[in-house]
Design a protein around this motif. Sequence first.
Motif, PDB file in Angstrom:
ATOM      1  N   ARG A   1       0.705  -1.337  -0.018  1.00  0.00           N
ATOM      2  CA  ARG A   1      -0.466  -0.251   0.074  1.00  0.00           C
ATOM      3  C   ARG A   1       0.138   0.986   0.207  1.00  0.00           C
ATOM      4  O   ARG A   1       0.249   1.729  -0.934  1.00  0.00           O
ATOM      5  CB  ARG A   1      -0.876  -0.049   1.689  1.00  0.00           C
ATOM      6  N   ASN A   2       1.157   1.247   0.470  1.00  0.00           N
ATOM      7  CA  ASN A   2       2.709   2.887   1.457  1.00  0.00           C
ATOM      8  C   ASN A   2       3.562   2.998  -0.782  1.00  0.00           C
ATOM      9  O   ASN A   2       3.229   3.972  -1.196  1.00  0.00           O
ATOM     10  CB  ASN A   2       3.114   2.081   1.817  1.00  0.00           C
ATOM     11  N   PHE A   3       3.992   1.605  -0.999  1.00  0.00           N
ATOM     12  CA  PHE A   3       4.844   1.711  -1.946  1.00  0.00           C
ATOM     13  C   PHE A   3       4.112   1.916  -3.150  1.00  0.00           C
ATOM     14  O   PHE A   3       4.360   2.994  -3.874  1.00  0.00           O
ATOM     15  CB  PHE A   3       5.231  -0.200  -2.445  1.00  0.00           C
ATOM     16  N   PHE A   4       3.064   1.253  -3.770  1.00  0.00           N
ATOM     17  CA  PHE A   4       2.123   1.926  -4.886  1.00  0.00           C
ATOM     18  C   PHE A   4       1.642   3.059  -4.644  1.00  0.00           C
ATOM     19  O   PHE A   4       1.172   3.856  -5.956  1.00  0.00           O
ATOM     20  CB  PHE A   4       0.855   0.895  -4.799  1.00  0.00           C
ATOM     21  N   SER A   5       1.339   3.165  -3.390  1.00  0.00           N
ATOM     22  CA  SER A   5       0.100   5.134  -3.277  1.00  0.00           C
ATOM     23  C   SER A   5       1.566   6.046  -3.974  1.00  0.00           C
ATOM     24  O   SER A   5       1.142   6.619  -4.515  1.00  0.00           O
ATOM     25  CB  SER A   5       0.649   5.125  -1.934  1.00  0.00           C
ATOM     26  N   LYS A   6       2.528   5.931  -3.239  1.00  0.00           N
ATOM     27  CA  LYS A   6       3.884   6.579  -3.708  1.00  0.00           C
ATOM     28  C   LYS A   6       3.843   6.591  -5.066  1.00  0.00           C
ATOM     29  O   LYS A   6       4.727   7.717  -6.046  1.00  0.00           O
ATOM     30  CB  LYS A   6       5.373   5.928  -3.065  1.00  0.00           C
ATOM     31  N   LEU A   7       4.826   5.343  -5.297  1.00  0.00           N
ATOM     32  CA  LEU A   7       4.904   5.007  -6.920  1.00  0.00           C
ATOM     33  C   LEU A   7       4.161   5.563  -7.646  1.00  0.00           C
ATOM     34  O   LEU A   7       4.501   5.836  -8.532  1.00  0.00           O
ATOM     35  CB  LEU A   7       5.299   3.450  -7.347  1.00  0.00           C
ATOM     36  N   LEU A   8       2.770   5.073  -8.103  1.00  0.00           N
ATOM     37  CA  LEU A   8       1.868   5.748  -8.886  1.00  0.00           C
ATOM     38  C   LEU A   8       1.043   7.063  -8.512  1.00  0.00           C
ATOM     39  O   LEU A   8      -0.529   6.767  -9.496  1.00  0.00           O
ATOM     40  CB  LEU A   8       0.522   4.528  -9.029  1.00  0.00           C
ATOM     41  N   SER A   9       1.660   7.851  -8.014  1.00  0.00           N
ATOM     42  CA  SER A   9       1.183   9.362  -7.716  1.00  0.00           C
ATOM     43  C   SER A   9       0.906   9.769  -8.737  1.00  0.00           C
ATOM     44  O   SER A   9       1.795   9.791  -8.978  1.00  0.00           O
ATOM     45  CB  SER A   9       1.331   9.569  -6.210  1.00  0.00           C
TER      46      SER A   9
ATOM     47  N   PRO B   1       1.652  12.587 -11.460  1.00  0.00           N
ATOM     48  CA  PRO B   1       1.640  12.878 -12.303  1.00  0.00           C
ATOM     49  C   PRO B   1       2.648  10.781 -12.682  1.00  0.00           C
ATOM     50  O   PRO B   1       3.795  11.104 -11.888  1.00  0.00           O
ATOM     51  CB  PRO B   1       2.304  13.484 -13.190  1.00  0.00           C
ATOM     52  N   VAL B   2       2.158   9.847 -13.609  1.00  0.00           N
ATOM     53  CA  VAL B   2       3.150   8.478 -13.315  1.00  0.00           C
ATOM     54  C   VAL B   2       4.459   8.857 -14.945  1.00  0.00           C
ATOM     55  O   VAL B   2       3.252   9.212 -15.714  1.00  0.00           O
ATOM     56  CB  VAL B   2       2.472   7.745 -13.823  1.00  0.00           C
ATOM     57  N   ASN B   3       4.781   8.244 -14.820  1.00  0.00           N
ATOM     58  CA  ASN B   3       6.072   8.389 -15.524  1.00  0.00           C
ATOM     59  C   ASN B   3       6.440   7.099 -15.722  1.00  0.00           C
ATOM     60  O   ASN B   3       5.839   6.260 -15.231  1.00  0.00           O
ATOM     61  CB  ASN B   3       7.406   8.979 -15.143  1.00  0.00           C
ATOM     62  N   ARG B   4       7.078   7.021 -16.713  1.00  0.00           N
ATOM     63  CA  ARG B   4       7.094   5.639 -17.979  1.00  0.00           C
ATOM     64  C   ARG B   4       7.663   4.213 -16.627  1.00  0.00           C
ATOM     65  O   ARG B   4       7.370   2.826 -16.310  1.00  0.00           O
ATOM     66  CB  ARG B   4       8.063   5.568 -19.044  1.00  0.00           C
ATOM     67  N   ASP B   5       9.101   4.737 -16.357  1.00  0.00           N
ATOM     68  CA  ASP B   5       9.854   4.084 -15.414  1.00  0.00           C
ATOM     69  C   ASP B   5       8.878   3.745 -14.142  1.00  0.00           C
ATOM     70  O   ASP B   5       9.239   2.264 -13.744  1.00  0.00           O
ATOM     71  CB  ASP B   5      10.566   4.525 -14.926  1.00  0.00           C
TER      72      ASP B   5
END
Length: 388
Positions: free
Chosen positions: A125-133, A135-139
Amino acid sequence: MIGRQPGTAIIAFSLGQFAYSSVLATLYIFNSIRETRSKPYDITFPRGVWKEGDSTSKVYFSKKTTHLAGSIWLQTIFKHCLTEGDKFLISLLLPIADQGVYAVVVNYGSLIARLVFLPIEEALRNFFSKLLSPPVNRDNLKLSVTVISTLLRIYIYLSIFAVAFGPMVSSYVLQFLVSRTWLDTDAPVVLATYACYIPFLAINGALESFVQSVAAPADIKRQSSALLAFSLSFAAAAYVFMRPLGRGAQGLVLANMFNMAQRIGWCIMWIEEYYSRIRNTPNAAAAVREKKGDNESENSLTKIVYFDKPWGWLLLACPRSIVFGMVAGLAPTVWILGQVSTFKGLLQHVFLAVLLLLSILFAEKELILEYVQKYKAKTKAEEVAKKK
């Protein structure tokens, strides 16, 4: 100490739970206050910020964030009630003996879920909420597909072990967890069924962690409506399994499997819809379809081509065909050996499990070597940076 007196065990257990939660909450608060002393904000009193274009009034709470937090809080309460629904059903539909069997099996069977899967879900939950906040980039998109697909593949492998060997060794393990008198009840059968239920818990937890991390308030409401419908179908299935079919506590576990299968299906559809929206958004699609870098191998799990394919993230989660072939070859031997009743029988099943594990490692050797190479390259880069 209070629990030693007759009739006070439940009160003593409640006091222990209260002491645990009080200490944990105090530590969280203390740590938060200490961490925010050197920051431009604190948690003891909310500070307002000036409205954009207006220097006469302040905003203390973001409406968007407050609305999202409220939606998640309501869904948490709602999901808790749904989770505890099986306890209401067993008290209504099962005799006291079956209730005891179900309690023993759930308490021991859910240890893996609480000790292994729950921490992973919280980290996701912590990981995806930060990663896909936004604007979402390609990496970040590529990394999200890699993580969710790899984790699902690992869970599928664990599911194979649980379904193949769990029902066979459950009764032998149960006699060491509780007294042998439980072997004369339905506990071995219920525990064998629960072993097949654990993979549903693991996969559902990972998928729901992704959904709750990136979902908008409207999506959270949609999920709550779906959960309500699934819970009604769970109650109907539980009644059918326990009463007309007479499966007792085992029927409740089967109903839970049916409920989790529905929730997994809903999450899979939602995640595919999420990536589909990204594929169909011109700016995001252009970022996703950037030329693959030279450092990405042809057999890499993170091949960017899967962004352009419907259900690509789910295809990456599927095990290799060699694993299915090995399972098909070992399954007859496992069932011929039957239920484990001696230590020798346990060793035979362990030997077969090792063979299956070796086949999985062989099937995933390219992926394992890829991550080993990346780790070595990262370590080497860090050493070079330190020398500089």
